[in-house]
Scaffold this motif. Sequence first.
Motif, PDB file in Angstrom:
ATOM      1  N   ALA A  50      35.675  51.375  41.276  1.00 56.98           N
ATOM      2  CA  ALA A  50      35.693  50.602  40.040  1.00 56.98           C
ATOM      3  C   ALA A  50      37.120  50.254  39.635  1.00 56.98           C
ATOM      4  CB  ALA A  50      34.998  51.389  38.928  1.00 56.98           C
ATOM      5  N   ALA A  51      38.047  51.192  39.833  1.00 54.33           N
ATOM      6  CA  ALA A  51      39.454  50.931  39.510  1.00 54.33           C
ATOM      7  C   ALA A  51      40.029  49.853  40.429  1.00 54.33           C
ATOM      8  CB  ALA A  51      40.267  52.222  39.639  1.00 54.33           C
ATOM      9  N   VAL A  52      39.626  49.882  41.701  1.00 56.49           N
ATOM     10  CA  VAL A  52      40.083  48.858  42.639  1.00 56.49           C
ATOM     11  C   VAL A  52      39.576  47.486  42.220  1.00 56.49           C
ATOM     12  CG1 VAL A  52      39.797  47.998  45.006  1.00 56.49           C
ATOM     13  CG2 VAL A  52      40.387  50.386  44.612  1.00 56.49           C
ATOM     14  N   MET A  53      38.290  47.421  41.851  1.00 57.88           N
ATOM     15  CA  MET A  53      37.730  46.135  41.430  1.00 57.88           C
ATOM     16  C   MET A  53      38.414  45.620  40.169  1.00 57.88           C
ATOM     17  SD  MET A  53      33.785  44.997  40.684  1.00 57.88           S
ATOM     18  CE  MET A  53      33.631  46.028  39.225  1.00 57.88           C
ATOM     19  N   GLN A  54      38.696  46.504  39.245  1.00 57.07           N
ATOM     20  CA  GLN A  54      39.353  46.097  38.009  1.00 57.07           C
ATOM     21  C   GLN A  54      40.755  45.551  38.278  1.00 57.07           C
ATOM     22  OE1 GLN A  54      39.666  49.216  35.111  1.00 57.07           O
ATOM     23  NE2 GLN A  54      40.348  47.851  33.478  1.00 57.07           N
ATOM     24  N   SER A  55      41.469  46.186  39.204  1.00 54.84           N
ATOM     25  CA  SER A  55      42.825  45.734  39.515  1.00 54.84           C
ATOM     26  C   SER A  55      42.828  44.377  40.227  1.00 54.84           C
ATOM     27  CB  SER A  55      43.546  46.775  40.367  1.00 54.84           C
ATOM     28  OG  SER A  55      42.931  46.907  41.639  1.00 54.84           O
ATOM     29  N   ARG A  58      40.849  39.548  38.374  1.00 60.84           N
ATOM     30  CA  ARG A  58      41.285  38.167  38.120  1.00 60.84           C
ATOM     31  C   ARG A  58      41.974  37.546  39.326  1.00 60.84           C
ATOM     32  NH1 ARG A  58      40.585  36.696  32.987  1.00 60.84           N
ATOM     33  NH2 ARG A  58      40.367  38.304  31.381  1.00 60.84           N
ATOM     34  N   SER A  59      42.665  38.371  40.104  1.00 56.20           N
ATOM     35  CA  SER A  59      43.420  37.820  41.229  1.00 56.20           C
ATOM     36  C   SER A  59      42.569  37.574  42.469  1.00 56.20           C
ATOM     37  CB  SER A  59      44.571  38.764  41.589  1.00 56.20           C
ATOM     38  OG  SER A  59      44.079  40.042  41.948  1.00 56.20           O
ATOM     39  N   VAL A  60      41.397  38.241  42.561  1.00 59.70           N
ATOM     40  CA  VAL A  60      40.554  38.106  43.756  1.00 59.70           C
ATOM     41  C   VAL A  60      39.098  37.835  43.403  1.00 59.70           C
ATOM     42  CG1 VAL A  60      39.664  39.284  45.813  1.00 59.70           C
ATOM     43  CG2 VAL A  60      42.054  39.589  45.135  1.00 59.70           C
ATOM     44  N   VAL A  61      38.483  38.723  42.658  1.00 55.58           N
ATOM     45  CA  VAL A  61      37.024  38.712  42.497  1.00 55.58           C
ATOM     46  C   VAL A  61      36.516  37.409  41.898  1.00 55.58           C
ATOM     47  CG1 VAL A  61      35.040  39.914  41.514  1.00 55.58           C
ATOM     48  CG2 VAL A  61      37.045  41.226  42.252  1.00 55.58           C
ATOM     49  N   VAL A  62      37.092  36.974  40.798  1.00 56.74           N
ATOM     50  CA  VAL A  62      36.575  35.777  40.110  1.00 56.74           C
ATOM     51  C   VAL A  62      37.503  34.573  40.254  1.00 56.74           C
ATOM     52  CG1 VAL A  62      35.282  37.152  38.454  1.00 56.74           C
ATOM     53  CG2 VAL A  62      37.636  36.498  37.922  1.00 56.74           C
TER      54      VAL A  62
END
Length: 218
Positions: A50-55, A58-62
């Motif tokens: 979850a911490a990895v996804m949060q970091s 904005r720069s990758v996931v969405v």
Amino acid sequence: MVLDRKKVACTLQVGGEVLPQVEEFKYLGVLFTSEGRMDHEIDRRIGAAAAVMQSMYRSVVVKKELRRKAKLSIYQSIYVPTLTYGHELWVMTEMVRSRIQVAEMSFLHRMAGHSLRDRVRSSVTREELRAEPLLLHIERGQLRWLGHLFQMPPGRLPGEVFRACPTGKRPLGRPRTRWRDYVSRLAWERLGVPPEELEEVSGERENSIRKLYLPFPV
């Protein structure tokens, strides 16, 4: 640390110095507890993912400018290893399977641009992204580790622990599911290999696993 359901005092001295007894410790990045359960370790893995996804949110996931193929490559090379590190030791109960799927789809749904209001099924999102189910990845790794254990020569500690038969009485109540029982049932359900034939066919495990668990087409 003493592996026991009840707290047992054990004095250990090295060079005349008494070492403190602990209830949990990390070894090669995996958290072990005195009760022999992996619940806390799985919690840590899910939290770390979850911490990895949060970091990377904005720069990758969405990020719309980034192609899905690049996002999927980052997901497979960073998010999945963080979430599943040490998964060979897990006993995949229904609760654990559900939690892993939730963590998996929290990344994939966002990467595909889906929200809860869209009510898109997980299987549809995986097919859209051409992403292999994470539970399949975990089961493949566990069956591969089972084959390694059977092929280990005498004297190797993991193999000796795997073949050991503890003595004594079990406490009252429903017994825990042992990893060996779980993975034996997994081999029977996925590969059609009965428990009594596992050691005999362990040398062919790679071909059997590849044949059944073909990678998701990309």
